[in-house]
Design an enzyme around this catalytic site. Structure first.
Site, short mmCIF file in Angstrom:
data_model
loop_
_atom_site.label_atom_id
_atom_site.label_comp_id
_atom_site.label_asym_id
_atom_site.label_seq_id
_atom_site.Cartn_x
_atom_site.Cartn_y
_atom_site.Cartn_z
N LEU A 180 0.84 -1.21 0.00
CA LEU A 180 0.00 0.00 0.00
C LEU A 180 0.87 1.25 0.00
O LEU A 180 1.87 1.32 0.69
CB LEU A 180 -0.92 0.00 1.22
CG LEU A 180 -2.02 1.08 1.13
CD1 LEU A 180 -2.99 0.76 0.02
CD2 LEU A 180 -2.72 1.23 2.45
N ASP A 181 0.49 2.25 -0.78
CA ASP A 181 1.20 3.52 -0.88
C ASP A 181 2.58 3.37 -1.51
O ASP A 181 3.39 4.30 -1.47
CB ASP A 181 1.35 4.21 0.49
CG ASP A 181 0.00 4.67 1.01
OD1 ASP A 181 -0.98 4.55 0.27
OD2 ASP A 181 -0.06 5.15 2.15
N GLU A 182 2.87 2.20 -2.09
CA GLU A 182 4.18 2.00 -2.71
C GLU A 182 4.06 1.68 -4.19
O GLU A 182 5.04 1.28 -4.80
CB GLU A 182 4.94 0.87 -2.00
CG GLU A 182 5.30 1.15 -0.56
CD GLU A 182 6.39 2.22 -0.42
OE1 GLU A 182 7.26 2.28 -1.30
OE2 GLU A 182 6.34 2.98 0.56
#
EC number: 3.5.1.10
Lengths: 290, 290, 290, 290
Positions: free
Chosen positions: A233-235
């Site tokens: 997530l968020d990467e």
């Protein structure tokens, strides 16, 4: 004439694979052979020696709908020897975008509003939220709203319900400040791209209350990043980023308001570029032909 | 390895003319036929229906110098039926840039300095000024300096002397705050592109003392524009523009300092893009593939 | 807690006049004497020798409403010898903003929407338009809409009707792409500040079809300017400006869409700053304490 | 007239401490009492209820040098009851800035060059490097260069040598891409502020080869941060930040070049603001009155 109407008989061809001599030549000869005109062509090779090749070609073909099967067959035959993958998108058909939201509505309402104004080349068949506070606003845009509560640690039931709503009905999903962790299982099953938006700082502030931390550190820029969601997530691969200048005189709450403005602008650009097939994923990065 | 060394055996092909089916296909097939690899390809058509076509194609060809005559002959044969114009540039050969300056040195020294650092893909065979105050600085960079005074209303003698210095020695000319009117006659005779830089405002302030007028009007942005010089001075095709934010607390002199910083940055980008053949003129506008 | 609620018992004092020794001291001593705390103080003198003085002072005073008459009397006594003008604004009372619009709705709806979200410290008692196409949208925000047609060369009747609607009901007026010339007579009679928004370019393009001209010139930046309206239309003191980057690949229509986005953002900042008394007019320029 | 000459008889008073009623009044009354004129006054309170107070006041006093002892005695008497700290800076005396560098010279030469142009209100009494490659360039600006090698894990000897060079000779130190860890011991002993510059990204990329990682993640913005150095390297109070836009078509090396440009611009702004006493540290953040 709307954006979409202006694109009658236009199609977008995306080609992606190992670079090799002759591929651009083969594609453009094919376009000519099918009596189509190239409107725009963007191409990128990440390494001249044995790199990967990315192409976005927009063409105009009178009676595209009728000619499409023939063109696809030609693409199949022509590109097979090159070992590249390709897809053909009818630009007069807007993509169907589902929006997932929670209580915060700044990104959600911005998308609904821009879509109604004709600024986004998408339709919005549904908004799904784990809260109900935005229901009335969403429906006032004529967009269906579905409430899928998500309490407790086990999200599998909620995710199953969301998948049921999405499957077959949407071409991509936008998380407009949707504050639930998305499981890897969900991502595999949903089968369409998922786009997220979140605040960003230089340097990054990990964990809760990032705006308070940013204030404590005295940052001078507040940013936002929109990216494709992956299991990290968020990467995932970044589609668009932007920043706005702040000073010591803004409170943490004011930083957050400014951040929300950047989020809205960044997300709307990411949505437009995705919907126009301008974004091609390349490992964990993106090629953006804009 | 410098920028230029990294471009060994790379060439840049610019094609420009009436758009028509088959042209991209013809060009890219030609590249393949000559055993070259496409490194990048940018293309733009200003109107899908009967518009003009602009292409910048960078390719790598082992032993380019040896192969060049053959490739050029092939281009001649292949593109003749399309009625387009083309030129082929060896990217391992830096363009020769003359700089014309007056007393103000911020743009001049910035160019000399960036060139020495290897940030500009050019050589600087000469600096010409109608003043002598910058002579020592210029020569400390190892660059020849020529003083061509320009007094009185008749500029023809000075222009003749400048033309004598430039002819055959340079590929383009930069006016780095050169405060003399350039005659149409000079532009015709010089035979190479001339790039200018000047301050810009929203709204524009005509005539003398623009920074004082900008201060009086309370502008919030100070800008700069770099453009090709045409007979309509300051009205030629724009290559690059940028702005910087200012407030009421800056004096007119401080606005001017900020403006000078923007000028330097804008001019250096314009120089790089021109030197890399990224800028194609289209009537009074430009296509910039950057 | 809304922005306005957070400002309970806060007031804003604007002082403006010839600079002279002792004035800051007199004002701040007065604040202390009236048992108030300074929250923020911005000050600017346009020339240390005999220039003009501008001050914005925000203070907190428990039971401000009750104490106000006493504070005003003290200000009257204290500042009279300095020959400066001053005004005191209760920051817990939002300013009343009328919006005048025509057919184009991007600025109008943006203001309505931001106001509803609580991002603007204003109320909107009315929207007036010379067209009816936006009536339904405006009323869906719960805001009264008045249609004042404006045909023919004589605008005096329409202006009289608008003045009738505005008088006593509003603290400032925003022209949100209102495509009618405002007469000097109207400006005198309306008695409250009038804020305008328009597109801006470097260089300026005068007259009709500015986006087409900007496209023809190949501009790289599209801007917007918000300013107070004076009798010289589009020449009044500038409140805020901004730009966005464009390229050759955008059509004139796309430039216009980007320009509309900049207009919205610039106008909303101008409105916030005006509504918070952060903008002080100084001849034909502005001091903006933001 | 240079920047510094223009500041003859100007002084800058910085006051910093617990906020309390009457302090601004006391300071400004003092200025009047000492026959000085306020040129500019910036003030900030981080919390209206019991927060900290920061003030920067520039005043003009004829014969400031002669009057200084008297003004300082008055400040001592007047501010003692408030328990705030203060300092008085003669603005006609440029601060002395040492620059520490390693092999990379883009920030170093930019500072030397801007200083020579009169854009920085500082003198540069020395440049210190652990390498010798920049020696000749530095000395060509008429600036002393000292080589202090720093091999092996024990840096104490090199740091001792640097301290010896700096002590008493400089007012602040700039690390212009100085690639050595600074010990806490050094920071305590040096006794003057130390300013650093480094690249920044959204999100941050920790460890070696950040530009390669940024490329792999496909970032769209490259940034730089200038901050005061504390024992937590790269974690000190931020003075200034900025970003520049990049695309997929830049290589990691080109990202680095763009990053170097941002670093130069950010660092020069941080130096100017520090040298003009516009930056006040507040815990781990800064107040920047610019």
């Amino acid at each position: 004439m709307t954006i979409i109407e202006a694109r009658r008989d236009q199609a977008c061809l995306i080609v992606h694979g190992p670079d090799q001599p002759g591929i651009v030549s083969a594609v453009t000869t094919l376009i000519t052979r099918n009596r189509a005109n190239i409107v725009s062509l963007d191409q990128y090779t990440d390494d001249p020696e044995g790199g990967a090749f990315f192409q976005r070609l927009v063409f105009h073909r009178t009676d595209f709908t009728a000619a499409r099967p023939e063109i696809e067959a030609d693409l199949e035959r022509t590109l097979e020897p090159f070992g590249v993958s390709w897809r053909l998108e009818d630009m007069s058909v807007p993509k169907r975008m589902a929006v997932l939201a929670s209580t915060s509505d700044h990104c959600l309402l911005d998308l609904l509003w821009r879509q109604r104004r004709g600024d986004l080349p998408v339709t919005i068949p549904m908004v799904i939220s784990n809260h109900t506070n935005v229901a009335e606003d969403v429906r006032s845009f004529g967009v269906p709203f579905f409430h899928v509560p998500s309490q407790g640690p086990d999200k599998s039931e909620a995710e199953a319900r969301i998948l049921e709503l999405l499957t077959g009905n949407v071409d991509f999903v936008v998380l407009a400040r949707y504050m639930q962790i998305i499981s890897g299982d969900f991502l595999q099953k949903v089968g369409v791209p998922v786009i997220n938006i979140h605040h960003s700082f230089l340097p990054a502030f990990i964990g809760a209350a990032p705006y308070r931390k940013a204030k404590e550190r005295g940052v001078k820029l507040i940013g936002a990043t929109s990216h494709y969601v992956t299991e990290d997530l968020d990467e995932g691969p970044i589609i668009e980023q932007d920043v706005i200048r702040v000073t010591h005189s803004q409170t943490a709450a004011e930083l957050q308001t400014r951040g929300a403005n950047v989020e809205r602008n960044v997300l709307s650009r990411a949505v437009i570029w995705h919907a126009e097939d301008r974004v091609i994923r390349n490992g964990n990065s993106t090629i953006v032909f804009n």
